[in-house]
Design a protein around this motif. Structure first.
Motif, mmCIF file in Angstrom:
data_model
loop_
_atom_site.group_PDB
_atom_site.id
_atom_site.type_symbol
_atom_site.label_atom_id
_atom_site.label_comp_id
_atom_site.label_asym_id
_atom_site.label_seq_id
_atom_site.Cartn_x
_atom_site.Cartn_y
_atom_site.Cartn_z
ATOM 1 N N SER A 46 -5.371 -9.155 -0.298
ATOM 2 C CA SER A 46 -5.584 -8.029 -1.210
ATOM 3 C C SER A 46 -4.355 -7.734 -2.064
ATOM 4 O O SER A 46 -4.368 -6.793 -2.861
ATOM 5 C CB SER A 46 -5.964 -6.769 -0.412
ATOM 6 N N LYS B 151 -3.761 -5.079 -5.582
ATOM 7 C CA LYS B 151 -2.876 -3.919 -5.429
ATOM 8 C C LYS B 151 -1.693 -3.987 -6.379
ATOM 9 O O LYS B 151 -1.241 -2.959 -6.898
ATOM 10 C CB LYS B 151 -2.407 -3.822 -3.974
ATOM 11 N N TRP C 163 0.832 -1.208 0.000
ATOM 12 C CA TRP C 163 0.000 0.000 0.000
ATOM 13 C C TRP C 163 0.865 1.256 0.000
ATOM 14 O O TRP C 163 0.428 2.316 -0.469
ATOM 15 C CB TRP C 163 -0.964 0.016 1.181
ATOM 16 N N ALA D 245 1.389 2.629 -3.564
ATOM 17 C CA ALA D 245 0.238 3.023 -4.368
ATOM 18 C C ALA D 245 0.418 4.431 -4.913
ATOM 19 O O ALA D 245 1.122 5.261 -4.321
ATOM 20 C CB ALA D 245 -1.032 2.947 -3.519
ATOM 21 N N ARG E 16 -2.899 -2.985 -9.831
ATOM 22 C CA ARG E 16 -3.099 -1.541 -9.889
ATOM 23 C C ARG E 16 -1.760 -0.822 -9.978
ATOM 24 O O ARG E 16 -1.613 0.152 -10.724
ATOM 25 C CB ARG E 16 -3.886 -1.096 -8.648
#
Length: 316
Positions: free
Chosen positions: A221, A225, A174, A177, A228
């Motif tokens: 998850s 991720k 994360w 990102a 993305r």
């Protein structure tokens, strides 16, 4: 011509601490540390001012402004490198005149390990996979190499490789990102690398996920991720077919390593290449790859890149 011996380096300063055990740190603390990291990585220093004393004596390379075949190095500690440097260094870790790295101050300098010393500053960096990877790619571009060797950036000129270190240990996906400091720094440094001399981005080398094995929600998850992240890199760098070579985990900080590994194997995007590190030797902490393993991984990454490069449509 650069010497084939490495000079002694000052101790690497510890100027930044990134959460090594993110599951045990408050979220606000992690965000504050990420904000500090963005200041160090994203904003280049004033002309003539270096952020990290250990690299003050590293001269700018004479190949600095030549077109280069570039590789973005991203992820966490196993990409940054924690392998203990033996004496003498193995040949794949020695300098080469046409092998450069983008320093933290965005100068092109000779690539010498540890490549991430002025990027991943919270721990003492060691040997990673990028140097043996780069030596193998350079070897493939020599005149005596096979016809499937990599194309050279400049017509009639020997290939110059440029490594763009961006990996930071202890980071979760994360934190990579779009909009997060690590991601924005990687994009900014890659754009700067392309702008200074031109050339092309050959691939992203991605080795990350150990920290996402601690919490089951993070592990489950991970695949979404990662997809993305790849899509964002391609969009923001203007390269819709950019190859991404991701390393399958050899270890994890938590109990959900297999969930992350399955997510890595099942990324459903074109030009995402999977190289499995499972089974490579680990250091005593059973988390980081040993020096021997990093040498093997560098060769595996190079082989994956060269095979992909020789088989893809040159129009893409």
């Amino acid at each position: 011509m650069l010497s084939n011996t490495l000079g002694k380096k000052d101790p690497i300063p510890c100027v930044l601490t990134v959460a090594m055990k993110p599951a045990r740190r408050p979220l606000l603390g992690a965000l504050a540390l990420a904000a500090l990291l963005s200041f160090i990585l994203l904003i280049p220093p004033p002309s003539g001012l270096l952020l990290f004393p250990s690299h003050r004596q590293t001269p700018t390379s004479p190949y600095a402004h030549r077109p280069k075949l570039l590789f973005l190095l991203a992820g966490q500690s196993n990409m940054a490198g924690r392998g203990a440097p033996p004496a003498p260094l193995p040949p794949p870790y020695l300098p080469h005149p046409r092998l450069l790295r983008l320093a933290a101050d965005r100068r092109w300098v000779a690539a010498t390990p540890p490549l991430h010393a002025d990027i991943d500053t919270h721990k003492t960096c060691g040997l990673g996979p990028a140097m043996p990877f780069a030596h193998r790619v350079l070897l493939s571009s020599s005149p005596e190499s096979a016809p499937s060797s990599v194309s050279e950036p400049g017509e009639g000129d020997p290939v110059v490789l440029g490594l763009v270190p961006c990996a930071v240990g202890g980071t979760r996906i994360w934190m990579w990102a779009r909009g997060q400091p690590l991601y924005e720094a990687a994009v900014a440094r890659t754009r700067a690398a392309v702008a200074d001399g031109g050339g092309e981005l050959g691939a992203v080398l991605w080795f990350q996920g150990e920290s996402d094995t601690i919490e089951v929600d993070d592990a489950r998850s991970y695949g979404g991720k990662m997809e993305r992240l790849v899509a964002d890199f391609r969009a923001d760098l203007g390269l819709p077919n950019l190859p991404v070579i991701q390393v399958g985990l050899a270890s994890g900080e938590g109990n959900y390593t297999e969930i992350v590994r399955e997510a890595q194997k099942n990324v459903n995007l074109h030009n995402v290449i999977y190289v499995d590190a499972m089974g490579l030797p680990l250091s005593d902490d059973q988390l980081h790859l040993s020096t021997e393993a990093q040498l093997q991984l560098g060769e595996m990454l190079a082989q994956a890149y060269l095979e992909f490069n020789s088989s893809r449509d040159p129009k893409l």
